[in-house]
Scaffold this active site. Sequence first.
Site, PDB file in Angstrom:
ATOM      1  N   ASP A  63       0.803  -1.228   0.000  1.00 55.59           N
ATOM      2  CA  ASP A  63       0.000   0.000   0.000  1.00 55.59           C
ATOM      3  C   ASP A  63       0.835   1.276   0.000  1.00 55.59           C
ATOM      4  O   ASP A  63       0.361   2.333  -0.370  1.00 55.59           O
ATOM      5  CB  ASP A  63      -0.941   0.007   1.224  1.00 55.59           C
ATOM      6  CG  ASP A  63      -0.205  -0.281   2.535  1.00 55.59           C
ATOM      7  OD1 ASP A  63       1.039  -0.348   2.516  1.00 55.59           O
ATOM      8  OD2 ASP A  63      -0.857  -0.446   3.582  1.00 55.59           O
ATOM      9  N   HIS A  64       2.096   1.193   0.393  1.00 50.33           N
ATOM     10  CA  HIS A  64       2.911   2.410   0.517  1.00 50.33           C
ATOM     11  C   HIS A  64       3.657   2.731  -0.791  1.00 50.33           C
ATOM     12  O   HIS A  64       3.534   3.806  -1.333  1.00 50.33           O
ATOM     13  CB  HIS A  64       3.944   2.246   1.633  1.00 50.33           C
ATOM     14  CG  HIS A  64       3.397   2.435   3.013  1.00 50.33           C
ATOM     15  ND1 HIS A  64       2.454   1.614   3.566  1.00 50.33           N
ATOM     16  CD2 HIS A  64       3.686   3.355   3.976  1.00 50.33           C
ATOM     17  CE1 HIS A  64       2.181   2.023   4.804  1.00 50.33           C
ATOM     18  NE2 HIS A  64       2.922   3.079   5.072  1.00 50.33           N
ATOM     19  N   ASP A 118       3.932  -1.190  11.342  1.00 47.78           N
ATOM     20  CA  ASP A 118       3.467   0.138  10.985  1.00 47.78           C
ATOM     21  C   ASP A 118       2.872   0.754  12.247  1.00 47.78           C
ATOM     22  O   ASP A 118       2.130   0.086  12.982  1.00 47.78           O
ATOM     23  CB  ASP A 118       2.402   0.067   9.885  1.00 47.78           C
ATOM     24  CG  ASP A 118       2.134   1.447   9.319  1.00 47.78           C
ATOM     25  OD1 ASP A 118       2.642   1.764   8.230  1.00 47.78           O
ATOM     26  OD2 ASP A 118       1.425   2.230   9.990  1.00 47.78           O
ATOM     27  N   ARG A 378      -0.796  12.669  10.119  1.00 50.58           N
ATOM     28  CA  ARG A 378       0.511  13.285  10.431  1.00 50.58           C
ATOM     29  C   ARG A 378       0.745  14.490   9.546  1.00 50.58           C
ATOM     30  O   ARG A 378       0.451  14.442   8.350  1.00 50.58           O
ATOM     31  CB  ARG A 378       1.642  12.264  10.211  1.00 50.58           C
ATOM     32  CG  ARG A 378       1.615  11.203  11.267  1.00 50.58           C
ATOM     33  CD  ARG A 378       2.840  10.319  11.293  1.00 50.58           C
ATOM     34  NE  ARG A 378       2.732   9.478  12.466  1.00 50.58           N
ATOM     35  CZ  ARG A 378       3.100   8.210  12.540  1.00 50.58           C
ATOM     36  NH1 ARG A 378       3.652   7.628  11.483  1.00 50.58           N
ATOM     37  NH2 ARG A 378       2.961   7.533  13.651  1.00 50.58           N
ATOM     38  N   SER A 535       6.662   7.176  13.014  1.00 48.43           N
ATOM     39  CA  SER A 535       6.613   5.891  12.307  1.00 48.43           C
ATOM     40  C   SER A 535       7.352   4.771  13.029  1.00 48.43           C
ATOM     41  O   SER A 535       8.248   5.001  13.839  1.00 48.43           O
ATOM     42  CB  SER A 535       7.235   6.107  10.930  1.00 48.43           C
ATOM     43  OG  SER A 535       7.775   4.934  10.427  1.00 48.43           O
TER      44      SER A 535
HETATM   45  C1  MIC Z   1       3.824   6.424   8.433  1.00 50.66           C
HETATM   46  O1  MIC Z   1       2.640   6.704   8.514  1.00 50.66           O
HETATM   47  O2  MIC Z   1       4.740   7.152   8.866  1.00 50.66           O
HETATM   48  C2  MIC Z   1       4.208   5.093   7.793  1.00 50.66           C
HETATM   49  C3  MIC Z   1       4.854   5.388   6.497  1.00 50.66           C
HETATM   50  O3  MIC Z   1       3.054   4.344   7.562  1.00 50.66           O
HETATM   51  C4  MIC Z   1       5.141   4.372   8.760  1.00 50.66           C
HETATM   52  C5  MIC Z   1       5.706   3.129   8.223  1.00 50.66           C
HETATM   53  C6  MIC Z   1       6.878   3.328   7.325  1.00 50.66           C
HETATM   54  O4  MIC Z   1       7.669   4.230   7.520  1.00 50.66           O
HETATM   55  O5  MIC Z   1       7.008   2.512   6.401  1.00 50.66           O
HETATM   56  C7  MIC Z   1       4.518   4.048  10.119  1.00 50.66           C
HETATM   57  O6  MIC Z   1       3.556   4.673  10.496  1.00 50.66           O
HETATM   58  O7  MIC Z   1       5.036   3.186  10.845  1.00 50.66           O
HETATM   59 FE1  SF4 Z   2      -0.205   4.905   5.080  1.00 46.54          FE
HETATM   60 FE2  SF4 Z   2       1.028   5.543   7.349  1.00 46.54          FE
HETATM   61 FE3  SF4 Z   2      -0.380   7.359   5.984  1.00 46.54          FE
HETATM   62 FE4  SF4 Z   2      -1.640   5.408   7.206  1.00 46.54          FE
HETATM   63  S1  SF4 Z   2      -0.414   7.003   8.176  1.00 46.54           S
HETATM   64  S2  SF4 Z   2      -2.044   6.147   5.152  1.00 46.54           S
HETATM   65  S3  SF4 Z   2      -0.215   3.717   6.954  1.00 46.54           S
HETATM   66  S4  SF4 Z   2       1.492   6.331   5.311  1.00 46.54           S
END
Ligand code: MIC
Ligand code: SF4
Length: 645
Positions: A63-64, A118, A378, A535
């Site tokens: 998904d990323h 995650d 975030r 993260s």
């Molecule tokens: C995020 O929301 O920061 C991520 C990208 O989902 C990360 C995971 C990652 O860095 O691959 C997380 O939340 O752990």
């Molecule tokens: Fe994806 Fe992390 Fe954003 Fe959720 S917070 S949508 S898991 S990158």
Amino acid sequence: MASVAVKIFKDHIVDGIFSIGEDVGIKIDHTLTQDATGTMTYLQFEAMKLDRVKTELSVSFVDHNMLQEDFKNADDHNYLASVAAKYGIKFSKPGNGICHQVYLERFARPGKTLIGSDSHTPTAGGMGTIAIGAGGLDVAVAMGGGFFYLKTPKIVGIKLLGTLPDFVSAKDVILEVLRRIDVEGGVGKILEYFGPGVKTLSVPERATICNMGAETGATTSIFPSDEVTREFLKFEAREDQWIEIKEGSEDDFNEIIEINLSELVPLVAQPHSPGNVMPISEVEGIEVDQVAIGSCTNSSLKDMLLVAELLKDKKIHPNISFGISLGSRQVLSQITRNGALSNIISAGARILECACGPCIGMGFSPRTNSVSVRTFNRNFEGRSGTNNARIYLCSPETAVATAIFGKLTDPRKLGKYPRINLPKTIEIDDSLILEPAEKPDEIEIIRGPNIAPLPDFLPLANDLSVKVLIKVENNVTTDDIMPAGAKVLPFRSNLPKISEFVFDHLDPKFSTQALEVKKTGGGIIIGGDNYGQGSSREHAALAPMFLGIKAILCKSFARIHRDNLINFGIIPLVFANSNDYTKLNRNDTIKIKGIRKMLTEKISPFSIRNVTQNYDFEVKCDLSDREKKILLAGGKLAYTLQTNK
Ligand code: MIC
Ligand code: SF4
């Protein structure tokens, strides 16, 4: 009686006792990974040389890393698919949705334990699951049947009273929690919701609240499993998986926070922290360039039906670029079938993939110096892919009002709040979830050229002489340490390459200098409070390790990042006297003598020397016995291979 969290913990404890602050080991029923952390997780799982996963259920999501501008991400997807088929893991193909939303819909069960690579894994707390975000290596060990260890958290009861007013929704509840306790307020705690307001919230609304509980630093968040939970499982054709888990009473909590839902107003988190929360009335009128709806935080069917209803027969403001990145194909299919999607398209939205996308700077980055308003979780500086963009976080209602008026707008200006009637069931189509192979021996693991082997993990040296390579402030995020975004994410399976980007936004020369200093003993990073928030990406520890970082010295750590540092053999040091932070300068040389002895004999605090400025000062390294052994062995993989634990 006991709280929901304690009930589930007690059913799963296999080592230690549930006593605040003590190390406790629990059995893990389910695991999840996503592709950006998954490649490393499975390389580590492979290193353990097991035939199959030992969990009840393990799911690998993609998904990323969904932009496929060359072979790298596609190769990684292929690697993940082949590993899943071979080792007994379900594989959710690209396009099926974001791990947390899909896990909630198709796999989450009340009373189970889940760890996921995650940090938003706690989303499943909305289902009454103990769901914890962890580093990939912890997930790999759990897949191998190993226990998951954590410091027993306090249980904070969040008592919900009343019902949400029109135009105020689940996102405002968690923004209110963040307004009260900020981005460090949940560290060492589980946030457990109880009280009469709970039954007014659906499972996806509860999931939104638990999802963004991660931003408080909490170990996890959880709701009871009640009739509302049963309804959701029925909707997903999984009613047989329902069990009741009754909420605890006030005496079962170590602390109580009371929130009257009826008194909440629409809230917004301002740049650049999810904890920087204000009522919309105080920021209304700010000109906006971009609005994004979706992500793992706000992608439920109800959210999207509401967005569609609010946008019906309306057009978004001409200055707004409007994007939708849904968390699940199930929801996208449903709103396509019932026509809701056409309202959204007619209003002027760009329909992006069912993936993380803009949330992690994977496309749809805002323009220079712009303002982007998002229903995500975030808003750290630079995370959108545009360093000087300013990101506001809010509910879908506020995002729609903003998209229509072109400026931050109180959604109550939209007039009548639509009543959303959800269907009783939804069409279930799991065809993008692949089952593991029946004949694993016939499966060959496919590795593209971007997948680099794991580094060597060497035992901790006894005497260290390290140079201060960077000194950072409070609340430094893993996005600061190891940035994500379209340029960097494709290297998640290539450690030497991704290491070039460590602290790239704060000091573009960091990695070159670190590699230089590595030749003469390595480096140390100086941090403030809550170092490594955000993260779960273990690359924020692994890449510094690769660059020769031996220790991090700060005022306090975020939980997952501290675990990741230990997992990769980096010493997590804390100032005994936080005033010593001010004295240290970049390029100072620090001597740490006899660290193995200090750790083995549990001497903490102990003295270290600033050779450059010629003074000694005290630091602490309080580790559990298990953490101490992991660190001495040179990290968790080395430890696991040695001890088979
Ligand atoms: C995020 O929301 O920061 C991520 C990208 O989902 C990360 C995971 C990652 O860095 O691959 C997380 O939340 O752990
Ligand atoms: Fe994806 Fe992390 Fe954003 Fe959720 S917070 S949508 S898991 S990158």
